[in-house]
Write an enzyme that holds these catalytic residues in place. Structure first.
Site, mmCIF file in Angstrom:
data_model
loop_
_atom_site.group_PDB
_atom_site.id
_atom_site.type_symbol
_atom_site.label_atom_id
_atom_site.label_comp_id
_atom_site.label_asym_id
_atom_site.label_seq_id
_atom_site.Cartn_x
_atom_site.Cartn_y
_atom_site.Cartn_z
ATOM 1 N N LYS A 115 -2.502 -1.518 4.758
ATOM 2 C CA LYS A 115 -2.740 -2.715 3.945
ATOM 3 C C LYS A 115 -3.228 -3.883 4.797
ATOM 4 C CE LYS A 115 -0.003 -1.561 -0.078
ATOM 5 N NZ LYS A 115 0.494 -0.218 0.302
HETATM 6 C C1 LIG Z 1 0.252 0.953 -0.371
HETATM 7 C C2 LIG Z 1 0.424 2.246 0.345
HETATM 8 C C3 LIG Z 1 -0.095 3.467 -0.167
HETATM 9 C C4 LIG Z 1 -0.781 3.547 -1.510
HETATM 10 O O1 LIG Z 1 -2.044 2.945 -1.504
HETATM 11 P P1 LIG Z 1 -2.751 2.569 -2.904
HETATM 12 O O2 LIG Z 1 -3.933 1.759 -2.510
HETATM 13 O O3 LIG Z 1 -1.741 1.775 -3.675
HETATM 14 O O4 LIG Z 1 -3.105 3.854 -3.565
HETATM 15 C C5 LIG Z 1 0.052 4.598 0.594
HETATM 16 N N1 LIG Z 1 0.698 4.578 1.777
HETATM 17 C C6 LIG Z 1 1.201 3.442 2.291
HETATM 18 C C7 LIG Z 1 1.925 3.497 3.590
HETATM 19 C C8 LIG Z 1 1.092 2.236 1.607
HETATM 20 O O5 LIG Z 1 1.610 1.103 2.128
#
Ligand SMILES: *Cc1c(COP(=O)(O)O)cnc(C)c1O
Length: 476
Positions: free
Chosen positions: A120
């Site tokens: 993120k």
């Molecule tokens: C947010 C997140 C996801 C999921 O990603 P999306 O964009 O919501 O599909 C997967 N793995 C981790 C570690 C995350 O923080």
């Protein structure tokens, strides 16, 4: 480039006009009015660019109302080797998202080398710089209100810390985050970051955010905004690393690559879909879910049935524990031929807590044309994969990445390189790593003693008025 709503009933807007907005006025999500195409000549020219150079080339197609020189400066400041410094030994941190080959034809794309050890950061760090830039231009301020069970909150705080014109009020369930996550967030000393530990569970925090956002007078008086995953700029920033990963995995643009993506809210894989629509030679987009398999069910059956909160399970890949996927509407808009009226009809059902069924329709048969396949990985799969990767390759992968690998390998085509997106580092999920490997995960340098740092947070009751008072008292 203008942006339109998936529900077809909002005026088209420019990038900076939608940057700070959440949903479009008609309740839909913003998407570009068309996907810019990348020519074979451009693809060739982009192959050897650095990460920030590539990010500029991709993003200038979507961001046409920030002067090129300014956009370049913001991007150069975001993607630096100092910020993405946790690359595995031997990797070049300057790549920002290095590709680590486990074996020939099977790689993991390191997206989690940023400050909070999850992918993120890739988008959120850019969002911080874009927000600061646009707010300053417009002479505005913003109070970001969010709820987190861990990953999103820390990523947002590390992206917004010290930014002019921005304050963050982040609600988390008191005593319910992991020690590492708590330490990461609560040790921040920046005066514009406010950690609020709510006496309750994550759903209480989310309810408070909703309730404050629905108080329109308060919201406009205190300039309340959010950074949730439906923000278009977050999706846009994520498109870049599909290009970077493709170039790292291939030698010529004649080749194809498949990507496996641990998925929750469908933001990450939505960016992959858009990269493919732009002309990136992606064979398959492999969507991996955990026990919360609402998306896998759709791709397998054509039925999309959002779960209730009570049905949502807490798992060892917690960042994929979702009841419905907030970005999924963007993909369905494309699936139904960009028919906003159709999306309105389908989400009329979703918003009323019901399911929709596209099985047997021409729309559903298009998921193959879009390259999508899916699968589900449960706790025992994830433990087994973490163990196998450790034994075979001496690498620790986190629980979410393990889900991506499990499902990716099940769909692997021996003739096409498979790239699994690494969405977090093992260090964040020490309990499950201990269960799988009988030892603690390694910690990136500089984070060893983070639990010992002084912590700054305020405990409040799970009451929207208490939160509003806190925001009012800390907004000047
Ligand atoms: C947010 C997140 C996801 C999921 O990603 P999306 O964009 O919501 O599909 C997967 N793995 C981790 C570690 C995350 O923080």
């Amino acid at each position: 480039m203008r942006y339109i709503s998936t529900r077809g009933n909002s005026p088209a807007r420019s990038f900076t006009e939608i940057l700070l907005a959440g949903l479009a006025p008609d309740g839909g999500l913003y998407l570009p009015e068309h996907y810019p195409k990348v020519s074979p000549g451009e693809l060739e020219a982009w192959r050897h660019l650095t990460y920030p150079e590539l990010a500029f080339k991709v993003l200038e197609k979507f961001i046409t109302d920030i002067p090129a020189h300014d956009l370049k400066t913001l991007i150069d400041r975001t993607y630096t080797a100092e910020i993405y410094c946790n690359a595995r030994a031997g990797d070049d941190a300057g790549q920002i998202t290095p590709l680590y080959w486990l074996e020939p034809g099977l790689g993991i794309l390191e997206l989690s080398n940023g400050p909070t050890l999850a992918f993120k950061d890739m988008a959120m760090q850019l969002l911080g710089n874009l927000f600061e830039y646009v707010l300053e231009k417009n002479g505005e301020e913003l109070n970001i209100l969010g709820a987190t069970s861990g990953d999103t909150g820390s990523s947002a705080e590390y992206a917004m810390r010290g930014k002019r014109g921005i304050r963050v009020f982040m609600l988390s369930p008191h005593g319910k985050m992991s020690r590492f996550q708590t330490a990461q967030m609560f040790s921040l000393a920046d005066p514009n970051i406010h950690n609020i530990a709510v006496k309750g569970v994550f759903d209480d925090c989310q309810d408070i955010v909703k309730s404050v956002s629905n108080d329109h007078a308060f919201k406009s008086k205190y300039k309340i905004g959010t950074v949730n995953s439906i923000n278009w700029a977050r999706v846009a920033a994520q498109i870049v690393y599909y290009f970077k990963g493709y170039f790292a995995a291939t030698e010529s643009n004649e080749q194809q690559v498949s990507f496996s993506v641990p998925s929750g809210n469908f933001g990450n894989i939505c960016a992959g879909h858009i990269a493919r629509m732009m002309g990136l030679p992606i064979r398959q987009l492999i969507l991996a879910t955990n026990e919360n398999d609402v998306l896998d069910e759709f791709f397998m059956t054509g039925v999309y049935r959002p779960r209730s909160n009570a049905e949502t399970r807490s798992t060892s890949s917690p960042s994929m524990d979702i009841s419905k996927a907030s970005n999924f509407e963007r993909f369905v808009f494309d699936l139904v031929g960009r028919d906003g009226t159709k999306v309105q009809e389908l989400w009329g059902k979703v918003d009323a807590g019901a399911a929709f069924d596209l099985s047997g329709t021409a729309h559903y048969s298009r998921i193959k044309d879009f390259g999508f396949v899916s699968g589900k990985s449960v706790h025992t799969d994830r433990i087994k994969t973490i163990r196998e990767v450790w034994q075979k390759h001496a690498i620790m992968v986190d629980t979410h990445t393990a889900d991506g690998l499990t499902v990716g390998l099940a769909h692997r085509d021996p003739d096409v390189p498979l790239v699994c997106l690494e969405t977090a580092l093992a260090a964040k999920f020490d309990e499950t790593i201990l269960e799988a490997l009988g030892r603690e995960p390694e910690r990136p340098a500089g984070l060893e003693g983070i639990e010992l740092l002084p912590q700054r947070f305020t405990v409040l009751t799970a009451d929207a008025n208490a939160i509003k008072d806190f925001i009012a008292n800390h907004s000047h």
